[in-house]
Design an enzyme around this catalytic site. Structure first.
Site, PDB file in Angstrom:
ATOM      1  N   ASN A  44       0.795  -1.244   0.000  1.00 20.40           N
ATOM      2  CA  ASN A  44       0.000   0.000   0.000  1.00 20.40           C
ATOM      3  C   ASN A  44       0.824   1.291   0.000  1.00 20.40           C
ATOM      4  OD1 ASN A  44      -2.460  -1.287  -0.212  1.00 20.40           O
ATOM      5  ND2 ASN A  44      -2.534  -1.648   1.998  1.00 20.40           N
TER       6      ASN A  44
ATOM      7  N   ASP B  61      -1.179  -8.136 -10.689  1.00 21.13           N
ATOM      8  CA  ASP B  61      -2.537  -7.605 -10.593  1.00 21.13           C
ATOM      9  C   ASP B  61      -2.779  -6.906  -9.247  1.00 21.13           C
ATOM     10  OD1 ASP B  61      -3.126  -8.660 -13.107  1.00 21.13           O
ATOM     11  OD2 ASP B  61      -3.680 -10.594 -12.261  1.00 21.13           O
ATOM     12  N   GLY B  62      -2.169  -7.438  -8.180  1.00 19.54           N
ATOM     13  CA  GLY B  62      -2.346  -6.838  -6.850  1.00 19.54           C
ATOM     14  C   GLY B  62      -1.719  -5.445  -6.812  1.00 19.54           C
TER      15      GLY B  62
ATOM     16  N   THR C 131       0.139 -13.615 -11.949  1.00 19.68           N
ATOM     17  CA  THR C 131      -0.884 -13.927 -12.956  1.00 19.68           C
ATOM     18  C   THR C 131      -0.832 -12.926 -14.103  1.00 19.68           C
ATOM     19  OG1 THR C 131      -2.269 -14.564 -11.077  1.00 19.68           O
ATOM     20  CG2 THR C 131      -3.312 -14.550 -13.237  1.00 19.68           C
TER      21      THR C 131
ATOM     22  N   ARG D 298       2.720 -17.454   0.104  1.00 25.25           N
ATOM     23  CA  ARG D 298       3.283 -16.444  -0.793  1.00 25.25           C
ATOM     24  C   ARG D 298       4.733 -16.728  -1.163  1.00 25.25           C
ATOM     25  NH1 ARG D 298       2.228 -12.043  -3.332  1.00 25.25           N
ATOM     26  NH2 ARG D 298       0.043 -11.518  -3.249  1.00 25.25           N
TER      27      ARG D 298
ATOM     28  N   ARG E 234       2.256 -20.813  -5.971  1.00 23.65           N
ATOM     29  CA  ARG E 234       1.292 -20.937  -4.866  1.00 23.65           C
ATOM     30  C   ARG E 234      -0.131 -21.111  -5.406  1.00 23.65           C
ATOM     31  NH1 ARG E 234       2.199 -15.535  -5.673  1.00 23.65           N
ATOM     32  NH2 ARG E 234       0.504 -14.041  -5.364  1.00 23.65           N
TER      33      ARG E 234
ATOM     34  N   GLY F 128      -7.308 -10.292  -7.018  1.00 24.24           N
ATOM     35  CA  GLY F 128      -6.181 -10.851  -6.276  1.00 24.24           C
ATOM     36  C   GLY F 128      -6.083 -10.364  -4.840  1.00 24.24           C
ATOM     37  N   GLU F 129      -7.047  -9.564  -4.387  1.00 23.73           N
ATOM     38  CA  GLU F 129      -7.067  -9.118  -2.990  1.00 23.73           C
ATOM     39  C   GLU F 129      -8.320  -9.702  -2.337  1.00 23.73           C
ATOM     40  OE1 GLU F 129      -4.644  -6.581  -1.808  1.00 23.73           O
ATOM     41  OE2 GLU F 129      -3.778  -7.399  -3.657  1.00 23.73           O
TER      42      GLU F 129
HETATM   43  N1  LIG Z   1       7.368  -3.380  -0.915  1.00 27.16           N
HETATM   44  C1  LIG Z   1       6.376  -4.244  -0.723  1.00 27.16           C
HETATM   45  N2  LIG Z   1       6.448  -5.184   0.259  1.00 27.16           N
HETATM   46  C2  LIG Z   1       5.475  -6.097   0.413  1.00 27.16           C
HETATM   47  N3  LIG Z   1       4.339  -6.133  -0.321  1.00 27.16           N
HETATM   48  C3  LIG Z   1       4.212  -5.223  -1.296  1.00 27.16           C
HETATM   49  C4  LIG Z   1       5.214  -4.236  -1.536  1.00 27.16           C
HETATM   50  N4  LIG Z   1       4.805  -3.466  -2.577  1.00 27.16           N
HETATM   51  C5  LIG Z   1       3.588  -3.934  -2.963  1.00 27.16           C
HETATM   52  N5  LIG Z   1       3.230  -4.988  -2.195  1.00 27.16           N
HETATM   53  C6  LIG Z   1       2.014  -5.818  -2.285  1.00 27.16           C
HETATM   54  O1  LIG Z   1       2.346  -7.060  -2.899  1.00 27.16           O
HETATM   55  C7  LIG Z   1       1.141  -7.673  -3.340  1.00 27.16           C
HETATM   56  C8  LIG Z   1       1.360  -8.574  -4.520  1.00 27.16           C
HETATM   57  O2  LIG Z   1       1.982  -7.898  -5.508  1.00 27.16           O
HETATM   58  P1  LIG Z   1       1.846  -8.170  -7.053  1.00 27.16           P
HETATM   59  O3  LIG Z   1       0.477  -8.062  -7.488  1.00 27.16           O
HETATM   60  O4  LIG Z   1       2.844  -7.244  -7.667  1.00 27.16           O
HETATM   61  O5  LIG Z   1       2.395  -9.661  -7.259  1.00 27.16           O
HETATM   62  P2  LIG Z   1       1.682 -11.076  -7.273  1.00 27.16           P
HETATM   63  O6  LIG Z   1       0.635 -11.154  -6.236  1.00 27.16           O
HETATM   64  O7  LIG Z   1       2.772 -12.064  -7.224  1.00 27.16           O
HETATM   65  O8  LIG Z   1       1.052 -11.127  -8.717  1.00 27.16           O
HETATM   66  P3  LIG Z   1      -0.472 -11.247  -9.216  1.00 27.16           P
HETATM   67  O9  LIG Z   1      -1.241 -10.200  -8.501  1.00 27.16           O
HETATM   68  O10 LIG Z   1      -0.376 -10.991 -10.691  1.00 27.16           O
HETATM   69  O11 LIG Z   1      -0.944 -12.622  -8.904  1.00 27.16           O
HETATM   70  C9  LIG Z   1       0.203  -6.533  -3.658  1.00 27.16           C
HETATM   71  O12 LIG Z   1      -0.978  -6.732  -2.946  1.00 27.16           O
HETATM   72  C10 LIG Z   1       0.926  -5.285  -3.163  1.00 27.16           C
HETATM   73  O13 LIG Z   1       0.048  -4.493  -2.389  1.00 27.16           O
HETATM   74  C1  LIG Z   2      -7.362 -28.769 -14.895  1.00 29.90           C
HETATM   75  C2  LIG Z   2      -6.685 -27.535 -15.220  1.00 29.90           C
HETATM   76  C3  LIG Z   2      -7.417 -26.392 -14.671  1.00 29.90           C
HETATM   77  C4  LIG Z   2      -6.831 -25.107 -15.088  1.00 29.90           C
HETATM   78  C5  LIG Z   2      -7.768 -23.999 -14.749  1.00 29.90           C
HETATM   79  C6  LIG Z   2      -7.247 -22.742 -15.226  1.00 29.90           C
HETATM   80  C7  LIG Z   2      -8.180 -21.618 -14.943  1.00 29.90           C
HETATM   81  C8  LIG Z   2      -7.359 -20.403 -14.802  1.00 29.90           C
HETATM   82  C9  LIG Z   2      -8.190 -19.172 -14.803  1.00 29.90           C
HETATM   83  C10 LIG Z   2      -7.388 -18.098 -14.199  1.00 29.90           C
HETATM   84  C11 LIG Z   2      -8.172 -16.845 -14.147  1.00 29.90           C
HETATM   85  C12 LIG Z   2      -7.424 -15.857 -13.391  1.00 29.90           C
HETATM   86  C13 LIG Z   2      -8.191 -14.597 -13.253  1.00 29.90           C
HETATM   87  C14 LIG Z   2      -7.334 -13.579 -12.603  1.00 29.90           C
HETATM   88  C15 LIG Z   2      -7.266 -13.427 -11.320  1.00 29.90           C
HETATM   89  C16 LIG Z   2      -6.329 -12.451 -10.707  1.00 29.90           C
HETATM   90  O1  LIG Z   2      -7.009 -11.292 -10.374  1.00 29.90           O
HETATM   91  C17 LIG Z   2      -5.721 -13.043  -9.457  1.00 29.90           C
HETATM   92  C18 LIG Z   2      -4.611 -12.168  -8.945  1.00 29.90           C
HETATM   93  O2  LIG Z   2      -3.572 -12.119  -9.840  1.00 29.90           O
HETATM   94  N1  LIG Z   2      -5.196 -14.356  -9.703  1.00 29.90           N
HETATM   95  C19 LIG Z   2      -5.754 -15.437  -9.177  1.00 29.90           C
HETATM   96  C20 LIG Z   2      -5.162 -16.751  -9.551  1.00 29.90           C
HETATM   97  O3  LIG Z   2      -6.662 -15.375  -8.388  1.00 29.90           O
END
Ligand SMILES: Nc1ncnc2c1ncn2[C@@H]1O[C@H](COP(=O)(O)OP(=O)(O)OP(=O)(O)O)[C@@H](O)[C@H]1O
Ligand SMILES: CCCCCCCCCCCCC/C=C/[C@@H](O)[C@H](CO)NC(C)=O
Ligand SMILES: [Ca+2]
Length: 546
Positions: A179, A203-204, A247, A310, A316, A512-513
């Site tokens: 944040n 995405d987060g 993601t 994480r 994960r 993702g939150e």
């Molecule tokens: N310096 C930091 N230390 C710890 N957490 C952080 C920091 N900067 C941002 N964040 C938080 O890290 C979380 C995850 O970040 P980010 O979305 O970049 O990666 P991810 O979760 O691996 O990828 P995705 O959202 O695509 O699945 C976010 O909710 C963000 O708020």
């Molecule tokens: C048997 C194989 C099954 C595979 C199923 C694949 C379905 C994948 C669909 C993924 C959609 C992801 C949508 C995005 C979500 C993001 O907001 C979030 C944060 O990055 N990611 C997830 C995984 O929640």
């Protein structure tokens, strides 16, 4: 193109070949001039013309250092053609490679006359300066802990060089906590100094930037986000996404790939893609914004479990996805929704949202319809439910996809025909079904089969929806909607022992939150933000005819 369109035209050298180079208002073109023994003039023109759109030129630079260096190291080669043309300039431009990937390519032209060389650099720069949609100053936030923790490296090695070449100034903030970026945008950043904000992360992290920026704009304009019907003020600053998360669905679904260099180039050329934002409220209190997935049940449980792991990075989600699939939980609740107008199509119509999408443009120009619709809030309470549909049931997943949610795991996404900027979200209800059926449904996210073509799945394109989990005391004993012919074929009783479907609640996965409330009201805000993107391009652009 006719002669009068030419801004400048010269005979230059490129890779030891003599070429005619022409700059038209929108295109730079060059073709080889071959030596021909048959012609008395001594030259003939080969047919092959290479072209670059001016709007896809990244930069032009004089390359005198290179020419001088060649002369210094090989003085005896003075008679070679390239040394008779010691002055040079290099044009860096966007080159499309496979699968929506963009790369920065260079072409260097040599000339005999220093003045001509300088003139070329000047006129190309003049043409570039007419492109007013290009950002000059950017505020960059890097999450060093997203995805595989490569955010800083990705930015320094792949993105910063492209920005430098394009002459973009940047202020870079590496976040120190979750944040940090959101709070900085909300309260500290001087937004007037920038043409855009860049998010390096997943995405987060994008969600942080979105909340910081949208909240800041509403505060500056005195708009109360807690009012579900408030007309939110659109953000004038565009957001660029450099993918460095797990993601990267928002990046993938808006440009067709999650590649940092491609993202950097979309920023440099000043692309602009409007995007819908869902506002999420609980009993009149603002909770969050969402642009991709709002998922209750399966995706909520996957996220809740994955947050405990994480440290595993992107893997994960695979582990938690597998565990959640085995748990095979379902949740009772009531979903109400306000369907979208017919002119935005249907989630199963196979009209995918692509660059320049007509449906999204149509929506943009028909804002009046929304204004009429927003008069609903003036009507008496019983009328405010007019047009709403209500569905009670037990659901394995309730997903609202405001965009396709395509990502590397699912290249067509949760709702392949969802639109980026049509003012709607696709509400996907996956009812209680057997584990095998749910597996089949999931599998279809990874192939070309229709994931909505199951008896237990329904999908609606909506402008608003609400969800109310069943109160344990009020939950019906049996759900009349369950399919009688499809019992769960493979119960895993040990995992189900503690599961009570009358009390169980999941959580919402909001981009993702995790949301801390289950009863929510969701409303789509049409085109509230803009990205440095252009949507997924249909096919490689054909060469421009000259
Ligand atoms: N310096 C930091 N230390 C710890 N957490 C952080 C920091 N900067 C941002 N964040 C938080 O890290 C979380 C995850 O970040 P980010 O979305 O970049 O990666 P991810 O979760 O691996 O990828 P995705 O959202 O695509 O699945 C976010 O909710 C963000 O708020
Ligand atoms: C048997 C194989 C099954 C595979 C199923 C694949 C379905 C994948 C669909 C993924 C959609 C992801 C949508 C995005 C979500 C993001 O907001 C979030 C944060 O990055 N990611 C997830 C995984 O929640
Ligand atoms: Ca949408």
């Amino acid at each position: 193109m006719e002669n009068q369109d030419k801004i400048i035209c010269s005979e230059l050298f490129q890779k030891q070949r003599k070429v005619e180079v022409v700059l038209y208002p929108a295109v730079l073109a060059w073709k080889e001039i071959e030596k021909s023994s048959k012609r008395s003039s001594g030259t003939s023109e080969s047919e092959h013309v290479q072209t670059v759109k001016v709007c896809e030129i990244v930069a032009v630079h004089k390359t005198e250092d290179e020419a001088d260096a060649q002369l210094r190291s090989h003085p005896k080669r003075i008679n070679q053609p390239s040394q008779q043309y010691p002055h040079a300039f290099t044009v860096s431009y966007v080159r499309r490679t496979r699968q929506h990937l963009w790369r920065c390519a260079d072409v260097t032209f040599h000339c005999a006359d220093q003045q001509i060389c300088e003139q070329w650099v000047q006129v190309i720069n003049e043409q570039l300066s007419l492109l007013t949609n290009r950002p000059k100053n950017l505020l960059v936030y890097i999450n060093p802990y997203g995805g595989k923790r490569r955010g800083e490296r990705i930015y320094e090695q792949k993105v910063a060089p492209v920005f430098r070449r394009a002459g973009i100034f940047t202020d870079v903030i590496v976040t120190e906590r979750a944040n940090h970026a959101r709070d900085h945008l909300k309260m500290e950043a001087n937004l007037d100094d920038y043409d855009g904000v860049v998010c390096v992360g997943g995405d987060g992290m994008f969600s942080e930037i979105l909340h910081g920026l949208v909240t800041r704009i509403q505060t500056d304009h005195g708009v109360d986000q807690n009012q579900p019907d408030a007309e939110l003020v659109p953000c004038s600053l565009r957001i660029g996404i450099i993918p460095a998360g797990s993601t990267d669905c928002i990046c993938f679904a808006t440009q067709g790939t999650n590649d940092p260099v491609t993202s950097a180039l979309h920023i440099v050329v000043g692309d602009s893609q409007p995007m819908d934002v869902c506002s999420v409220h609980h009993n009149g209190v603002f909770l969050k914004y969402s642009v991709s997935l709002l998922g209750y049940g399966f995706y909520g449980d996957v996220l809740t479990d994955s947050e405990r792991n994480r440290w595993l990075g992107p893997a994960r989600y695979d582990l938690s996805g597998f565990k959640t699939f085995l748990s095979h939980n379902y949740y009772g609740g009531t979903v109400s929704f306000l369907p979208a107008d017919d002119n935005v199509g249907h989630p199963r119509d196979k009209l995918q949202c692509r660059s320049g999408c007509r449906i999204c443009q149509h929506k943009h120009s028909s804002k009046d319809e929304h204004d009429e619709a927003s008069e609903e809030k003036e009507k008496p309470a019983e009328d405010s439910d007019r047009g709403w549909s209500v569905i009670h049931g037990k659901f394995i997943a309730i997903n609202s996809a405001s965009m396709s949610c395509a990502c590397p795991r699912s290249p067509k996404g949760l709702s392949p025909s969802a639109h980026l900027a049509d003012g709607t979200t696709d509400l996907i209800l996956v009812r209680k079904c057997s584990r095998l059926d749910f597996f089949r449904h999931l599998l279809r996210h990874t192939n070309n089969d229709d994931q909505f073509d199951h008896w237990f799945v329904e999908v609606h394109r909506v402008r608003k929806f609400r969800f109310q989990p069943w109160h344990p005391d009020l939950a019906p004993l049996e759900d009349a909607s369950e399919h009688p012919e499809s019992p769960d074929l493979s119960p895993i009783s040990s995992l189900q022992e503690t599961y009570d479907d009358r009390t169980a609640e999941s959580s919402w996965n909001c981009d993702g939150e995790i949301l801390h409330h289950t009863a929510i009201q969701v409303s789509v805000q049409c085109q509230l933000i803009r990205l440095f993107a252009r949507g997924i391009e249909e096919q490689q652009d054909a060469e421009v005819a000259v």
